[in-house]
Design an enzyme around this catalytic site. Structure first.
Site, PDB file in Angstrom:
ATOM      1  N   ILE A  14       1.110  -1.438   0.315  1.00 15.05           N
ATOM      2  CA  ILE A  14       0.032  -0.281  -0.073  1.00 15.05           C
ATOM      3  C   ILE A  14       0.353   1.098   0.098  1.00 15.05           C
ATOM      4  O   ILE A  14       0.570   2.308  -0.589  1.00 15.05           O
ATOM      5  CB  ILE A  14      -0.942   0.303   1.560  1.00 15.05           C
ATOM      6  CG1 ILE A  14      -1.832  -1.045   1.470  1.00 15.05           C
ATOM      7  CG2 ILE A  14      -1.714   1.076   1.124  1.00 15.05           C
ATOM      8  CD1 ILE A  14      -2.465  -1.343   2.845  1.00 15.05           C
ATOM      9  N   ASN A  37      10.438  -7.071   3.898  1.00 20.33           N
ATOM     10  CA  ASN A  37       8.941  -7.468   3.236  1.00 20.33           C
ATOM     11  C   ASN A  37       8.424  -6.776   1.519  1.00 20.33           C
ATOM     12  O   ASN A  37       8.081  -6.840   1.366  1.00 20.33           O
ATOM     13  CB  ASN A  37       7.612  -7.791   3.990  1.00 20.33           C
ATOM     14  CG  ASN A  37       6.882  -8.444   3.485  1.00 20.33           C
ATOM     15  OD1 ASN A  37       6.792  -9.403   2.946  1.00 20.33           O
ATOM     16  ND2 ASN A  37       5.381  -8.303   3.992  1.00 20.33           N
ATOM     17  N   SER A 127      -6.918  -1.027  10.754  1.00 20.32           N
ATOM     18  CA  SER A 127      -7.833  -2.172   8.901  1.00 20.32           C
ATOM     19  C   SER A 127      -9.158  -2.397  10.133  1.00 20.32           C
ATOM     20  O   SER A 127      -9.881  -2.177  11.288  1.00 20.32           O
ATOM     21  CB  SER A 127      -6.983  -3.296   9.585  1.00 20.32           C
ATOM     22  OG  SER A 127      -7.507  -4.380   9.391  1.00 20.32           O
ATOM     23  N   TYR A 152      -1.969  -9.603  15.789  1.00 22.20           N
ATOM     24  CA  TYR A 152      -1.804  -8.517  14.731  1.00 22.20           C
ATOM     25  C   TYR A 152      -2.569  -7.618  14.347  1.00 22.20           C
ATOM     26  O   TYR A 152      -2.449  -6.430  14.855  1.00 22.20           O
ATOM     27  CB  TYR A 152      -2.010  -9.209  13.041  1.00 22.20           C
ATOM     28  CG  TYR A 152      -2.178  -8.059  12.420  1.00 22.20           C
ATOM     29  CD1 TYR A 152      -1.058  -6.969  12.255  1.00 22.20           C
ATOM     30  CD2 TYR A 152      -3.701  -8.391  12.152  1.00 22.20           C
ATOM     31  CE1 TYR A 152      -1.910  -5.906  10.721  1.00 22.20           C
ATOM     32  CE2 TYR A 152      -3.911  -6.923  11.163  1.00 22.20           C
ATOM     33  CZ  TYR A 152      -3.494  -6.182  10.086  1.00 22.20           C
ATOM     34  OH  TYR A 152      -3.216  -5.208   9.355  1.00 22.20           O
ATOM     35  N   LYS A 156      -2.675  -3.516  16.103  1.00 18.08           N
ATOM     36  CA  LYS A 156      -3.575  -2.184  15.047  1.00 18.08           C
ATOM     37  C   LYS A 156      -5.265  -0.831  16.574  1.00 18.08           C
ATOM     38  O   LYS A 156      -4.556  -0.177  16.236  1.00 18.08           O
ATOM     39  CB  LYS A 156      -4.860  -2.855  14.490  1.00 18.08           C
ATOM     40  CG  LYS A 156      -3.732  -3.105  13.093  1.00 18.08           C
ATOM     41  CD  LYS A 156      -3.230  -1.869  11.970  1.00 18.08           C
ATOM     42  CE  LYS A 156      -1.818  -2.104  11.442  1.00 18.08           C
ATOM     43  NZ  LYS A 156      -1.234  -1.166  10.853  1.00 18.08           N
ATOM     44  N   ASN A 202      -2.890 -14.751   1.996  1.00 16.60           N
ATOM     45  CA  ASN A 202      -4.388 -13.624   1.216  1.00 16.60           C
ATOM     46  C   ASN A 202      -4.678 -14.593   0.438  1.00 16.60           C
ATOM     47  O   ASN A 202      -3.566 -14.475  -0.840  1.00 16.60           O
ATOM     48  CB  ASN A 202      -3.673 -12.187   1.516  1.00 16.60           C
ATOM     49  CG  ASN A 202      -3.368 -11.462   2.756  1.00 16.60           C
ATOM     50  OD1 ASN A 202      -2.651 -11.242   2.574  1.00 16.60           O
ATOM     51  ND2 ASN A 202      -4.124 -11.670   3.071  1.00 16.60           N
ATOM     52  N   SER A 219      -7.643 -23.129  -2.413  1.00 17.76           N
ATOM     53  CA  SER A 219      -8.534 -23.617  -1.673  1.00 17.76           C
ATOM     54  C   SER A 219      -9.284 -22.471  -0.967  1.00 17.76           C
ATOM     55  O   SER A 219      -8.772 -21.523  -0.263  1.00 17.76           O
ATOM     56  CB  SER A 219      -7.558 -24.333  -0.697  1.00 17.76           C
ATOM     57  OG  SER A 219      -6.790 -24.824  -0.564  1.00 17.76           O
ATOM     58  N   ARG A 298     -10.797 -21.498   7.346  1.00 20.16           N
ATOM     59  CA  ARG A 298      -9.507 -20.903   8.275  1.00 20.16           C
ATOM     60  C   ARG A 298     -10.058 -20.711   9.759  1.00 20.16           C
ATOM     61  O   ARG A 298     -11.805 -19.053   9.807  1.00 20.16           O
ATOM     62  CB  ARG A 298      -9.593 -19.768   7.784  1.00 20.16           C
ATOM     63  CG  ARG A 298      -7.680 -19.601   7.672  1.00 20.16           C
ATOM     64  CD  ARG A 298      -6.992 -19.335   6.858  1.00 20.16           C
ATOM     65  NE  ARG A 298      -8.406 -16.982   7.010  1.00 20.16           N
ATOM     66  CZ  ARG A 298      -7.591 -16.321   5.804  1.00 20.16           C
ATOM     67  NH1 ARG A 298      -6.233 -16.609   5.108  1.00 20.16           N
ATOM     68  NH2 ARG A 298      -8.214 -15.640   6.062  1.00 20.16           N
TER      69      ARG A 298
END
Ligand code: UFG
Length: 344
Positions: A14, A37, A127, A152, A156, A202, A219, A298
């Site tokens: 982003i 990353n 987020s 995570y 935030k 993702n 999947s 998941r």
């Protein structure tokens, strides 16, 4: 004179798209990124699109001394957009301390340094994960924050609280907190895009890799949710639309367009799309088949969430404009470009 903006994590997904939009809007950008990353090729991609190479410093935002040197080297930074963070939900469960350190210490360092260098404001990447599974959909900015499902997500929430408390304590700057829904796609030039490390976690990067044959099949995590087709629903937003919102948010702070010192905005399209709908939309948009199978759910997935984006539309004066088909086409062009360049 051009206003100078520090973009942390500016070599990321982003961050790089936002740097392009900032430069095109006339801002001067200084990127700080530890390249954990991402890579320098992204900075070259930004330069190919805009004709301007942003200043780049390979620094980790947890390194306060390094950040201080950046503020000294580039005097007169007017605003900050803070993207730099670890962002893999699953990894955060296994490496919580890494996530707390990276995502919280970085913000603390910036907030500490801002008054000393007279930085007027900070736009913060948050987020929709802060809403958990909302009771009311679409979800607006007044919805309650729910206990985070991962370290995570917790970082935030904590970061949002840190900003709020800092401003309540009278620290001399403004902030806009942007709560992203699901950013996907790539710049139309295919010069920059999402470059996942290893096996993508993702949906869209996995889907495009399955479509091109890098992965055997996608999947789909569950078709027994309480949704029309049984798969989860998200609000997928073109990363360029998302990037543009940052420029508007920054203008708003720097030009004192708002009375309040702290504002929150949802950045989504306002439309929910299921995983299966997204797969079919990709096939329609590109003419390429996606091999997929349905597997179990998941762990930790939210069943359905999409944004009420009216507040951002009306107050920020921003609206997402790209269609899901065009957005998926851009993701596909990027995947093809990665192949062409021998990257993937
Ligand atoms: N999905 C699949 N197969 C995959 C990958 C994902 O079916 O291989 C499904 C997921 O179950 C989910 C949807 O696709 O229903 C979207 O999943 P993503 O992993 O792409 O995105 P999430 O909504 O789970 O997570 C994203 C960001 C997080 C952020 C969160 C906020 O990755 O950083 O949105 O809700 F916190």
């Amino acid at each position: 004179m051009k206003k100078k903006i520090l973009v942390t994590g500016g070599a990321g997904y982003i961050g790089s798209h936002t740097t392009v939009e900032l430069q095109e809007a006339g801002y001067e950008v200084v990127i700080v990124d530890n390249l954990s990353n991402s890579n320098l090729g992204v900075v070259e991609g930004i330069e190919r699109i805009t004709g301007i190479r942003p200043a780049f410093e390979q620094i980790d935002c947890t390194d306060k001394k390094g950040l201080t040197e950046v503020f000294n080297k580039y005097p007169g930074i007017n605003g900050i957009i803070h993207f730099a963070a670890s962002k893999a939900v699953g990894e955060s469960v296994h490496k919580p301390l890494l996530y707390y350190r990276n995502n919280i210490v970085s913000l603390l360092n910036l907030l500490d340094l801002m008054p000393e260098y007279q930085v007027k404001g900070i736009v913060f990447s948050s987020s929709c994960t802060v809403y958990g599974q909302p009771e009311k959909l679409p979800v607006d900015e007044t919805a309650p924050i729910q206990p985070a499902l991962s370290p995570y997500g917790n970082t935030k929430q904590i970061d949002e609280e840190i900003i709020r408390d800092a401003l309540n304590a009278g620290l001399p700057y403004k902030s806009i907190i942007l709560r992203y829904f699901n950013p996907i796609g790539a710049h139309p030039s295919a010069e920059i895009g999402e470059l996942p490390n290893g096996v993508p976690q993702n949906l869209v990067p996995y889907l495009t890799q399955a479509a091109i044959g890098i992965r055997k099949e996608l999947s789909i995590y569950g078709n027994d949710y309480n949704t029309p087709d049984g798969s989860c629903i998200r609000d997928y937003i073109h990363v360029v639309d998302l990037a543009k919102a940052h420029v508007i948010a920054l203008d708003r702070i720097l030009e004192n367009k708002s009375e309040s010192r702290l504002e929150y905005f949802n950045l989504g399209t306002g439309k929910g799309v299921s995983v299966l709908e997204l797969v079919y939309a990709f096939e329609r948009a590109t003419g390429v088949k996606v091999p997929f199978k349905i597997v179990g759910r998941r762990e930790g997935d939210i069943e359905q969430i999409w944004a009420d984006s009216r507040y951002a539309n009306e107050v920020l004066g921003w609206k997402s404009v790209e269609t899901i088909e065009d957005t998926l086409k851009s993701a596909w062009r990027w995947q093809l470009k990665l192949r062409e360049n021998g990257i993937m």
